[in-house]
Design a protein around this motif. Structure first.
Motif, mmCIF file in Angstrom:
data_model
loop_
_atom_site.group_PDB
_atom_site.id
_atom_site.type_symbol
_atom_site.label_atom_id
_atom_site.label_comp_id
_atom_site.label_asym_id
_atom_site.label_seq_id
_atom_site.Cartn_x
_atom_site.Cartn_y
_atom_site.Cartn_z
ATOM 1 N N VAL A 124 50.534 15.665 6.462
ATOM 2 C CA VAL A 124 51.946 16.009 6.646
ATOM 3 C C VAL A 124 52.231 16.086 8.148
ATOM 4 O O VAL A 124 51.422 16.620 8.906
ATOM 5 C CB VAL A 124 52.263 17.349 5.946
ATOM 6 N N PRO A 125 53.363 15.554 8.609
ATOM 7 C CA PRO A 125 53.704 15.607 10.038
ATOM 8 C C PRO A 125 53.645 17.032 10.583
ATOM 9 O O PRO A 125 54.030 17.979 9.910
ATOM 10 C CB PRO A 125 55.138 15.068 10.082
ATOM 11 N N GLN A 126 53.194 17.159 11.815
ATOM 12 C CA GLN A 126 53.018 18.470 12.428
ATOM 13 C C GLN A 126 54.137 18.781 13.425
ATOM 14 O O GLN A 126 53.900 18.992 14.595
ATOM 15 C CB GLN A 126 51.655 18.525 13.132
ATOM 16 N N PHE A 127 55.367 18.775 12.973
ATOM 17 C CA PHE A 127 56.487 19.224 13.794
ATOM 18 C C PHE A 127 57.455 19.948 12.887
ATOM 19 O O PHE A 127 57.385 19.859 11.672
ATOM 20 C CB PHE A 127 57.151 18.058 14.541
ATOM 21 N N ASP A 128 58.359 20.703 13.486
ATOM 22 C CA ASP A 128 59.289 21.532 12.708
ATOM 23 C C ASP A 128 60.392 20.658 12.137
ATOM 24 O O ASP A 128 61.446 20.490 12.725
ATOM 25 C CB ASP A 128 59.878 22.626 13.592
ATOM 26 N N LYS B 62 61.119 19.004 2.003
ATOM 27 C CA LYS B 62 59.743 19.063 1.501
ATOM 28 C C LYS B 62 59.087 17.704 1.665
ATOM 29 O O LYS B 62 59.737 16.671 1.530
ATOM 30 C CB LYS B 62 59.780 19.454 0.020
ATOM 31 N N ILE B 63 57.800 17.728 1.962
ATOM 32 C CA ILE B 63 56.995 16.505 1.969
ATOM 33 C C ILE B 63 55.903 16.709 0.943
ATOM 34 O O ILE B 63 55.111 17.644 1.042
ATOM 35 C CB ILE B 63 56.405 16.215 3.361
ATOM 36 N N LYS B 64 55.898 15.846 -0.067
ATOM 37 C CA LYS B 64 54.946 15.980 -1.170
ATOM 38 C C LYS B 64 53.989 14.785 -1.155
ATOM 39 O O LYS B 64 54.366 13.675 -1.534
ATOM 40 C CB LYS B 64 55.701 16.027 -2.496
ATOM 41 N N PRO B 65 52.744 15.013 -0.703
ATOM 42 C CA PRO B 65 51.765 13.924 -0.745
ATOM 43 C C PRO B 65 51.497 13.505 -2.192
ATOM 44 O O PRO B 65 51.405 14.341 -3.078
ATOM 45 C CB PRO B 65 50.513 14.548 -0.131
#
Length: 181
Positions: free
Chosen positions: A35-39, A109-112
């Protein structure tokens, strides 16, 4: 004796199958998308036809794939609009397609899904129609292909109320407002 041998063989086969399933599950769980690591959850990303950034400035291939699809929804002739990295309907040219000139989205939301794909849930808003894929809850399905992220598909979740993102005015609504004053 034959009955016991058949029963023993069946039990051995069942045991072997259940071990395989456990191994497959653990491999799949480990192989998830980073998941990207920024706000991204607390930011509304806005794009306007007259001020579209040429390059994505985020250090995330997933985010840049979504951003490029949004920018190409506004202007499919941009240099970064690669038909191999997004759905073909993004590039459709028809007089009945009302492309947005302004597009906002907020990632919720980011859902792998697996090692090569994820679903990016957004609340989006725009001043066009664009197949119903720019207002409300929009899911961008991203997939890693040849080392690069692209948007495989887009889905819209129907909702009664449009979210609290600002609704940009179109030229038509400004003219209507001026005529009534």
């Amino acid at each position: 004796m034959k009955k016991f041998l058949v029963l023993f063989v069946c039990a051995a086969l069942l045991g072997a199958c259940s071990e395989k399933k456990e191994n497959q599950v653990s491999e799949t769980e480990e192989a998830k998308v980073n998941v990207p690591q920024f706000d991204y959850e607390n930011v509304v990303f806005s794009y306007d036809k007259d001020m579209l950034p040429e390059k994505c400035d985020k250090d995330s291939g997933i985010f840049c794939a979504v951003e490029n699809t949004v920018k190409c929804a506004i202007n499919p002739q941009m240099a970064d609009c690669d038909a191999a990295k997004m759905p073909k309907f993004v590039f459709m040219e028809d007089e009945n397609i009302i492309r947005p000139t302004h597009f906002d989205f907020k990632i919720t939301k980011i859902k792998p899904i697996d090692a090569d794909s994820a679903e990016i849930y957004t609340i989006s808003n725009c001043n066009g129609a664009w197949f119903g894929l720019c207002r409300g809850d929009i899911i961008f399905v991203v997939r890693l292909k040849n080392g690069e992220w692209g948007v495989k598909d887009l889905y819209s979740i129907e909702k009664e109320n449009i979210p609290d993102l600002p609704v940009p005015e179109t030229a038509e609504s400004s003219e209507e407002q001026s005529a009534t004053e």
